[in-house]
Scaffold this motif. Structure first.
Motif, PDB file in Angstrom:
ATOM      1  N   PRO A 159      79.475  49.582  61.791  1.00 53.98           N
ATOM      2  CA  PRO A 159      80.244  49.982  62.977  1.00 53.98           C
ATOM      3  C   PRO A 159      81.715  50.293  62.704  1.00 53.98           C
ATOM      4  CG  PRO A 159      79.751  47.628  63.036  1.00 53.98           C
ATOM      5  CD  PRO A 159      78.973  48.191  61.904  1.00 53.98           C
ATOM      6  N   SER A 160      82.236  49.892  61.542  1.00 57.73           N
ATOM      7  CA  SER A 160      83.627  50.192  61.217  1.00 57.73           C
ATOM      8  C   SER A 160      83.766  50.433  59.720  1.00 57.73           C
ATOM      9  CB  SER A 160      84.556  49.042  61.633  1.00 57.73           C
ATOM     10  OG  SER A 160      84.387  47.932  60.775  1.00 57.73           O
ATOM     11  N   VAL A 161      84.825  51.133  59.345  1.00 55.30           N
ATOM     12  CA  VAL A 161      85.107  51.382  57.932  1.00 55.30           C
ATOM     13  C   VAL A 161      85.268  50.059  57.195  1.00 55.30           C
ATOM     14  CG1 VAL A 161      86.822  52.308  56.326  1.00 55.30           C
ATOM     15  CG2 VAL A 161      86.108  53.668  58.317  1.00 55.30           C
ATOM     16  N   GLN A 162      85.990  49.118  57.803  1.00 58.10           N
ATOM     17  CA  GLN A 162      86.227  47.811  57.181  1.00 58.10           C
ATOM     18  C   GLN A 162      84.903  47.128  56.836  1.00 58.10           C
ATOM     19  OE1 GLN A 162      89.415  46.482  56.809  1.00 58.10           O
ATOM     20  NE2 GLN A 162      88.767  44.540  55.929  1.00 58.10           N
ATOM     21  N   GLU A 163      83.966  47.102  57.778  1.00 55.22           N
ATOM     22  CA  GLU A 163      82.684  46.441  57.546  1.00 55.22           C
ATOM     23  C   GLU A 163      81.835  47.211  56.539  1.00 55.22           C
ATOM     24  OE1 GLU A 163      81.091  44.631  61.522  1.00 55.22           O
ATOM     25  OE2 GLU A 163      82.473  46.265  62.026  1.00 55.22           O
ATOM     26  N   GLU A 164      81.957  48.543  56.558  1.00 53.95           N
ATOM     27  CA  GLU A 164      81.226  49.367  55.596  1.00 53.95           C
ATOM     28  C   GLU A 164      81.630  49.017  54.174  1.00 53.95           C
ATOM     29  OE1 GLU A 164      78.296  51.655  54.840  1.00 53.95           O
ATOM     30  OE2 GLU A 164      79.051  52.216  56.813  1.00 53.95           O
TER      31      GLU A 164
ATOM     32  N   GLU B 145      90.636  51.863  59.283  1.00 56.33           N
ATOM     33  CA  GLU B 145      89.761  50.730  58.972  1.00 56.33           C
ATOM     34  C   GLU B 145      88.860  50.316  60.142  1.00 56.33           C
ATOM     35  OE1 GLU B 145      93.516  50.069  56.442  1.00 56.33           O
ATOM     36  OE2 GLU B 145      92.965  50.917  58.397  1.00 56.33           O
ATOM     37  N   ASP B 146      89.325  50.504  61.376  1.00 63.71           N
ATOM     38  CA  ASP B 146      88.546  50.060  62.541  1.00 63.71           C
ATOM     39  C   ASP B 146      87.705  51.176  63.159  1.00 63.71           C
ATOM     40  OD1 ASP B 146      89.569  47.464  62.321  1.00 63.71           O
ATOM     41  OD2 ASP B 146      91.332  47.973  63.517  1.00 63.71           O
ATOM     42  N   TYR B 147      87.749  52.371  62.583  1.00 66.50           N
ATOM     43  CA  TYR B 147      87.000  53.501  63.131  1.00 66.50           C
ATOM     44  C   TYR B 147      85.549  53.457  62.661  1.00 66.50           C
ATOM     45  CZ  TYR B 147      91.227  55.914  64.726  1.00 66.50           C
ATOM     46  OH  TYR B 147      92.371  56.261  65.379  1.00 66.50           O
ATOM     47  N   PRO B 148      84.601  53.910  63.484  1.00 63.62           N
ATOM     48  CA  PRO B 148      83.214  54.047  63.011  1.00 63.62           C
ATOM     49  C   PRO B 148      83.144  55.137  61.939  1.00 63.62           C
ATOM     50  CG  PRO B 148      83.350  54.155  65.422  1.00 63.62           C
ATOM     51  CD  PRO B 148      84.747  54.269  64.904  1.00 63.62           C
TER      52      PRO B 148
END
Length: 543
Positions: free
Chosen positions: A370-375, A407-410
């Motif tokens: 769901p976010s760049v950070q999590e990816e 970082e917070d963008y999908p």
């Protein structure tokens, strides 16, 4: 071939502004332009500058599929498209997307190309005629009954273009159509586009490969920065207003301008030692089906510590198939692949990922979080990194590929170029020993791809790097070893100067010499090696 739509201009854009839902800044700001009948407009600019958003506004995907705040007007042949359905717009405007994976629906090539025609309710005879005409135009008649899933990235790009051309639109939008094509196919595609324009189609070509696109004499060039028009005018004027470090210009122009700038200081951290084997192929052959043709034949190859390898060759040569054997996604039909001495048949893909990190050609094959950070955190976590190591790896990867602020963008809501950088960052965060990238510069502007390639090669983490590319200049600037494939075989293996100086072999492998290659070949007696245009500009002074 082109439908007549009266005497009005095919496309008029008036004070267009658009901001995506959830984004703080507009992607387009007060943009106005007119596209004439039979005009070729080249659109250039950095990744994320608004080029793809402009395409989506013209073809109606904004605001019908992509939501946000839209002001201004778009007129097709004098009619405001605000009240048009997508179906109505698509009969006038044809679009080829950056990522063909998102456009292809049919299981077989013939079904894919016929899909739009069937939806128009055309007769079977008319559909067959248009299908054959489109396939023949692009030189892919031999792919007619192939499964689209088994096509190479470049072949998929051609099939997507064939499906659009068969619809015979009067306005054609192409978003990075050369990104996955080998150089000869790119030249053929460009020649076809020029011919379509000469026949009366109005064409908008979004392309980072500016030097290639200029070869077909676009009528005007639109250069965008931060969602606005920075330059709109004749191609010759582009050279005067564009920074050569941001847009890839012909080598002679770069050499002339760079001579007045400080010399480059790039020093790669990876040094070839030619000794320690990391990956070995021993007489490897492979076919995708039991009774199908072999895609790679009797491959013998050793990747050693310190190798920075550019893997070149035409679409369908077997490049991606070869790499998928190294990372364990495919197992040889005959022969053996060893990673750090262990047979890949005995290893899982996850085990191999500790050694080889793979960036897919299509970002949509990798991105899901769901976010760049999590990816970026997903891979390191699954490899067992502790929290601090994950955070440090993510932060460094964001910096290297210029994703700050996203970082917070999908990931899948970003532009194709930004998605590509996210997919590269995801592998960088895993800190594998060998970095493998399939078309790393596809969809990237010149400044971004130079910045992240410089950073990657200066990282001490990697023992070797391999990248598949159709970009000869990328191989010239960054590789210390070039592998050249043709018809499933390795037909060239050596330094860039050794492999790329053979004009006859390049021609057989559908590689087209660039201005940078020509400059390096001419300078080779005095330089002894290939180098970037910026380095060539300072070679005499450096000595």
């Amino acid at each position: 071939m082109v439908k007549k739509q009266g005497d009005r201009e095919p496309l008029v854009i008036e004070e267009l502004t658009f901001r995506y839902r959830g984004r703080p800044e507009p992607a387009l700001r007060d943009l106005s332009l007119t596209l004439e009948r039979g005009e070729l407009l080249l659109v250039a600019g950095a990744s994320g500058c608004g080029k793809t958003t402009l395409i989506r506004c013209i073809n109606g995907l904004i605001p019908r599929s992509y939501k946000g705040e839209l002001t201004g007007r778009i007129l097709l042949y004098g009619e405001d498209t605000a009240g048009f359905s997508l179906a109505r717009i698509s009969q006038i405007v044809g679009t080829v997307l950056q990522d063909p994976e998102r456009q292809i629906l049919g299981a077989r090539v013939s079904a894919e190309v016929a899909f739009g025609l069937e939806n128009l309710g055309l007769s079977r005879a008319e559909i067959r005629q248009r299908l054959e005409e489109a396939l023949d135009h692009l030189g892919i008649s031999h792919l007619r009954e192939r499964e689209t899933f088994l096509l190479s990235g470049g072949e998929k790009q051609k099939v997507a273009l064939a499906g659009v051309l068969a619809m015979r639109p009067s306005i054609l939008l192409l978003d990075e159509p050369l990104a996955s094509l080998d150089p000869a196919s790119a030249q053929e595609a460009l020649a076809l586009l020029r011919r379509l324009v000469d026949e009366g189609i109005s064409l908008v070509l979004v392309e980072h490969r500016v030097e290639d696109a200029l070869s077909i004499r676009p009528d005007r060039v639109l250069y965008m920065q931060n969602g606005q028009i920075s330059y709109l005018g004749p191609p010759d004027g582009l050279m005067e207003v564009v920074d050569y470090r941001e847009v890839k210009l012909p080598a002679p122009v770069v050499i002339q301008r760079a001579a007045g700038e400080p010399p480059p200081t790039f020093r790669p951290a990876i040094r070839p030692n030619g000794r320690e084997p990391l990956v070995t192929f021993e007489r490897v052959s492979f076919a995708y089906t039991a009774d199908g043709p072999e895609v790679i034949h009797d491959i013998n190859l050793t990747i050693r510590r310190g190798d920075v390898i550019a893997l070149l060759g035409p679409n369908g040569a077997g490049k991606t198939t070869l790499v998928k054997h190294a990372i364990g996604l495919l197992k040889p039909r005959r022969g053996t692949v060893r990673v750090e001495g262990r047979d890949t048949r005995t290893l899982s893909v996850a085990q191999i990922a500790h050694t080889l990190g793979y960036v897919f050609q299509s970002p949509s094959h990798m991105l899901f979080a769901p976010s760049v950070q999590e990816e970026l955190a997903f891979g390191p976590k699954n490899l067992g990194f502790d929290r601090e190591a994950v955070a440090a790896g993510v932060a460094r990867a964001v910096e290297i590929v210029n994703l700050r602020g996203l970082e917070d963008y999908p990931p899948l809501a970003l532009s194709f170029g930004q998605q590509k950088r996210v997919s590269i960052a995801a592998i960088l965060a895993m800190r594998s020993k060998i970095l493998v990238m399939d078309e790393p510069t596809a969809g990237q502007d010149y400044a971004n791809y130079r910045a992240f390639m410089d950073s990657i090669l200066q990282m001490p983490d990697f023992q070797a790097i391999l990248f598949i590319t159709h970009d000869l200049d990328l191989a010239i600037c960054y590789a210390n070893r070039v592998l050249l494939m043709h018809d499933g075989c390795i037909v060239g293996d050596g330094s860039p100067a050794e492999v790329l100086s053979d004009a006859d072999r390049l021609r057989r492998c559908r590689l087209v010499p660039t201005s940078l290659l020509a400059a390096n070949v001419a300078s080779l007696p005095r330089t002894g090696r290939f180098m970037s245009a910026e380095a060539l500009a300072h070679f005499g002074a450096a000595r």
